[in-house]
Design a protein around this motif. Structure first.
Motif, PDB file in Angstrom:
ATOM      1  N   LEU A 156      12.251 -19.330  -4.236  1.00 29.74           N
ATOM      2  CA  LEU A 156      11.966 -18.057  -3.584  1.00 29.74           C
ATOM      3  C   LEU A 156      10.469 -17.795  -3.613  1.00 29.74           C
ATOM      4  O   LEU A 156       9.881 -17.602  -4.686  1.00 29.74           O
ATOM      5  N   GLU A 157       9.836 -17.794  -2.448  1.00 35.70           N
ATOM      6  CA  GLU A 157       8.417 -17.488  -2.358  1.00 35.70           C
ATOM      7  C   GLU A 157       8.223 -15.975  -2.296  1.00 35.70           C
ATOM      8  O   GLU A 157       8.753 -15.302  -1.412  1.00 35.70           O
ATOM      9  N   VAL A 158       7.462 -15.447  -3.229  1.00 37.44           N
ATOM     10  CA  VAL A 158       7.185 -14.014  -3.266  1.00 37.44           C
ATOM     11  C   VAL A 158       6.406 -13.603  -2.021  1.00 37.44           C
ATOM     12  O   VAL A 158       5.499 -14.302  -1.577  1.00 37.44           O
ATOM     13  N   GLY A 159       6.765 -12.450  -1.454  1.00 37.38           N
ATOM     14  CA  GLY A 159       6.063 -11.973  -0.274  1.00 37.38           C
ATOM     15  C   GLY A 159       4.768 -11.260  -0.608  1.00 37.38           C
ATOM     16  O   GLY A 159       3.708 -11.562  -0.072  1.00 37.38           O
ATOM     17  N   LEU A 160       4.822 -10.287  -1.534  1.00 39.12           N
ATOM     18  CA  LEU A 160       3.653  -9.479  -1.881  1.00 39.12           C
ATOM     19  C   LEU A 160       3.708  -9.128  -3.366  1.00 39.12           C
ATOM     20  O   LEU A 160       4.626  -8.452  -3.821  1.00 39.12           O
ATOM     21  N   GLY A 161       2.723  -9.593  -4.122  1.00 42.75           N
ATOM     22  CA  GLY A 161       2.649  -9.257  -5.538  1.00 42.75           C
ATOM     23  C   GLY A 161       3.656 -10.037  -6.351  1.00 42.75           C
ATOM     24  O   GLY A 161       3.512 -11.227  -6.587  1.00 42.75           O
ATOM     25  N   GLY A 162       4.698  -9.353  -6.792  1.00 40.55           N
ATOM     26  CA  GLY A 162       5.711 -10.004  -7.601  1.00 40.55           C
ATOM     27  C   GLY A 162       6.617  -8.990  -8.263  1.00 40.55           C
ATOM     28  O   GLY A 162       7.826  -8.956  -8.036  1.00 40.55           O
ATOM     29  N   ARG A 163       6.037  -8.131  -9.075  1.00 42.24           N
ATOM     30  CA  ARG A 163       6.825  -7.170  -9.861  1.00 42.24           C
ATOM     31  C   ARG A 163       7.752  -6.341  -8.990  1.00 42.24           C
ATOM     32  O   ARG A 163       8.930  -6.147  -9.313  1.00 42.24           O
ATOM     33  N   LEU A 164       7.266  -5.854  -7.862  1.00 43.62           N
ATOM     34  CA  LEU A 164       8.044  -4.980  -6.997  1.00 43.62           C
ATOM     35  C   LEU A 164       8.447  -5.653  -5.689  1.00 43.62           C
ATOM     36  O   LEU A 164       8.932  -4.987  -4.773  1.00 43.62           O
ATOM     37  N   ASP A 165       8.243  -6.958  -5.591  1.00 41.66           N
ATOM     38  CA  ASP A 165       8.592  -7.671  -4.367  1.00 41.66           C
ATOM     39  C   ASP A 165      10.095  -7.827  -4.229  1.00 41.66           C
ATOM     40  O   ASP A 165      10.828  -7.948  -5.223  1.00 41.66           O
ATOM     41  N   ALA A 166      10.574  -7.829  -2.999  1.00 37.79           N
ATOM     42  CA  ALA A 166      12.011  -7.898  -2.736  1.00 37.79           C
ATOM     43  C   ALA A 166      12.665  -9.123  -3.359  1.00 37.79           C
ATOM     44  O   ALA A 166      13.820  -9.069  -3.796  1.00 37.79           O
ATOM     45  N   THR A 167      11.949 -10.241  -3.439  1.00 44.39           N
ATOM     46  CA  THR A 167      12.528 -11.456  -4.010  1.00 44.39           C
ATOM     47  C   THR A 167      12.806 -11.320  -5.500  1.00 44.39           C
ATOM     48  O   THR A 167      13.602 -12.075  -6.065  1.00 44.39           O
ATOM     49  N   ASN A 168      12.170 -10.356  -6.134  1.00 47.43           N
ATOM     50  CA  ASN A 168      12.258 -10.235  -7.591  1.00 47.43           C
ATOM     51  C   ASN A 168      13.554  -9.592  -8.058  1.00 47.43           C
ATOM     52  O   ASN A 168      13.776  -9.421  -9.252  1.00 47.43           O
ATOM     53  N   VAL A 169      14.414  -9.240  -7.117  1.00 40.30           N
ATOM     54  CA  VAL A 169      15.695  -8.635  -7.487  1.00 40.30           C
ATOM     55  C   VAL A 169      16.677  -9.663  -8.051  1.00 40.30           C
ATOM     56  O   VAL A 169      17.628  -9.321  -8.741  1.00 40.30           O
ATOM     57  N   VAL A 170      16.421 -10.927  -7.776  1.00 40.27           N
ATOM     58  CA  VAL A 170      17.367 -11.989  -8.126  1.00 40.27           C
ATOM     59  C   VAL A 170      17.119 -12.503  -9.544  1.00 40.27           C
ATOM     60  O   VAL A 170      15.963 -12.679  -9.959  1.00 40.27           O
ATOM     61  N   ALA A 171      18.174 -12.762 -10.274  1.00 39.72           N
ATOM     62  CA  ALA A 171      18.052 -13.411 -11.579  1.00 39.72           C
ATOM     63  C   ALA A 171      17.523 -14.827 -11.365  1.00 39.72           C
ATOM     64  O   ALA A 171      18.089 -15.592 -10.578  1.00 39.72           O
ATOM     65  N   SER A 172      16.441 -15.179 -12.037  1.00 40.75           N
ATOM     66  CA  SER A 172      15.857 -16.510 -11.863  1.00 40.75           C
ATOM     67  C   SER A 172      15.775 -17.229 -13.196  1.00 40.75           C
ATOM     68  O   SER A 172      15.734 -16.605 -14.260  1.00 40.75           O
ATOM     69  N   GLU A 173      15.733 -18.539 -13.132  1.00 43.55           N
ATOM     70  CA  GLU A 173      15.679 -19.375 -14.324  1.00 43.55           C
ATOM     71  C   GLU A 173      14.267 -19.818 -14.652  1.00 43.55           C
ATOM     72  O   GLU A 173      13.977 -20.205 -15.790  1.00 43.55           O
TER      73      GLU A 173
END
Length: 432
Positions: A156-173
């Motif tokens: 998942l490539e982060v769109g903007l920033g990271g902490r509040l980016d939409a991709t950050n909703v997913v549990a990641s390993e």
């Protein structure tokens, strides 16, 4: 507990929409009063059962090099027989470029199904609608596609920033931060410590992370420590070099040492070696063990549209759009220069650091063709001319046409400055 979305909740109208129809709908979403945050994403991801995926998820953030790091990691994993899904943005020509599953974009009909599911999830049991941005909507659709396909790995490539980016909703390993420099300062802050904190927001408690920045901000290191995140940094936990064992610059090979790997005489990929090293570090920390030959094959095969890409004997394009990426582009121009002049076609967005993005190339280019970009964010050629003298044109197409007329057989043209600049050229020339 929020309701789960059932297939029958998708309306007949939504089922009949084409991909083109859906893109019109998404581009017309009301963005008023929507701020960065994960509350909306969390709500809808729960309704769609997307808070976790049946895949090993690696979230990739950073200022520059996110897309190329994903492409390199994807290529190596696929060369080793591991199925991979990639979510990246923005697209250049075809919206479907944003999602790749085993190297291919899903069919238009699959995207339509995903969009319909997200649209259905936006309404609660009382008919109230949850507003979404374009990126939030499309990220949910991508996650829906990945859940359906269930590849072994999802990048998942982060769109903007990271902490509040939409991709950050997913549990990641795993998490990866490529580089940290100033960009999107209105959102992320105007110093590296602020930006570093936002980028570190993708770290997970006790889950491994890689930082490819040689000088990570204290804020990033502190955030990793607060989460007990095992953080592995370039220059400290692993090293890479363009020189061989005797210290001689190899030119066509490089080496990587650390994290259980000792690889010499690696093939130099078409993409930046520093990002290849970051990708290798992430691979070393993953549960997927590849043969050395698979790693070598993946490095040789890795490519990504718009990254120092040659479109013809004379024309190259690159999406460099901020000072850091412009400096890297400037360092690579000797690779493409022939015996003649180097002509630059540039179009940029007005919210970028135009002055310091053009400066690294000022002494490298022999002629400048300044193009206006359309849309509310596009900078005019006159605005570019405030920082760099050159001929001004109303569009990228006109600027490129003028450069092609002026160029002789030994000259090279490099077009850069924005994803939009490269997209305009790829679309007009029908280079896919």
């Amino acid at each position: 507990m929020s309701r789960m979305v059932e297939p029958e909740s998708v309306s007949k109208l939504e089922q009949q929409r084409t991909l083109a129809d859906w893109l019109v709908v998404l581009e017309g979403l009301n963005m008023a009063h929507i701020e960065l945050g994960l509350a909306r994403m969390s709500l809808l991801a729960e309704r769609l059962n997307l808070l976790s995926l049946p895949s090993h998820v690696i979230t990739v953030g950073g200022t520059n090099g996110k897309g190329t790091t994903c492409a390199l990691l994807e290529s190596m994993l696929r060369a080793g027989g591991v199925s991979v899904g990639v979510y990246s943005s923005p697209h250049l020509v075809d919206y479907r470029e944003r999602v790749r599953i085993n190297g291919n974009s899903p069919a238009a009909a699959d995207f339509c199904d995903a969009f319909a599911a997200v649209e259905a999830a936006r309404l609660d049991d009382e008919g109230r609608e949850t507003a979404l941005t374009y990126f939030e909507f499309t990220t949910l659709a991508a996650l829906w596609l990945f859940r359906a396909a269930a590849p072994k790995v999802v990048l998942l490539e982060v769109g903007l920033g990271g902490r509040l980016d939409a991709t950050n909703v997913v549990a990641s390993e795993q998490a990866v931060v490529t580089t940290i420099s100033l960009d999107h300062t209105d959102w992320l802050g105007d110093d590296r410590e602020s930006v570093g904190f936002e980028k570190a927001g993708i770290f997970r408690r006790a889950k491994p992370a890689v930082c490819g920045d040689a000088n990570p901000p204290a804020s990033l290191l502190a955030h990793a420590a607060s989460l007990d995140t095992p953080l592995f940094c370039t220059g400290r936990d692993y090293t890479w070099s363009l020189a061989d064992k005797q210290g001689q610059v190899a030119g066509t090979t490089w080496s990587f040492h650390g994290l259980g790997l000792a690889l010499d005489d690696l093939p130099t990929p078409a993409l930046p070696v520093m990002n290849a090293a970051t990708a290798l570090a992430a691979l070393a920390l993953s549960p997927f063990v590849l043969s050395e030959q698979a790693i070598r094959n993946g490095l040789m095969q890795a490519q990504l549209t718009g990254r120092l890409q040659q479109l013809s004997a004379q024309l190259w394009v690159d999406v460099a759009h901020n000072p850091e990426s412009a400096e890297y582009l400037a360092s690579q121009l000797s690779r493409i220069r022939k015996s003649g002049r180097l002509l630059g076609v540039v179009g940029m967005l007005k919210d970028k650091d135009i002055e310091h993005s053009l400066a690294p190339l000022a002494d490298q280019l022999d002629g400048w063709y300044l193009a206006s970009l359309g849309g509310p964010r596009g900078a005019s050629a006159a605005e570019l001319a405030q920082w760099q003298a050159g001929a001004c044109f109303d569009s990228v197409a006109e600027a490129l046409a003028a450069a092609e007329i002026d160029a002789n057989e030994q000259d090279v043209i490099i077009a850069f400055g924005s994803f939009f600049t490269v997209a305009d050229i790829l679309a007009s020339k029908e280079w896919q």
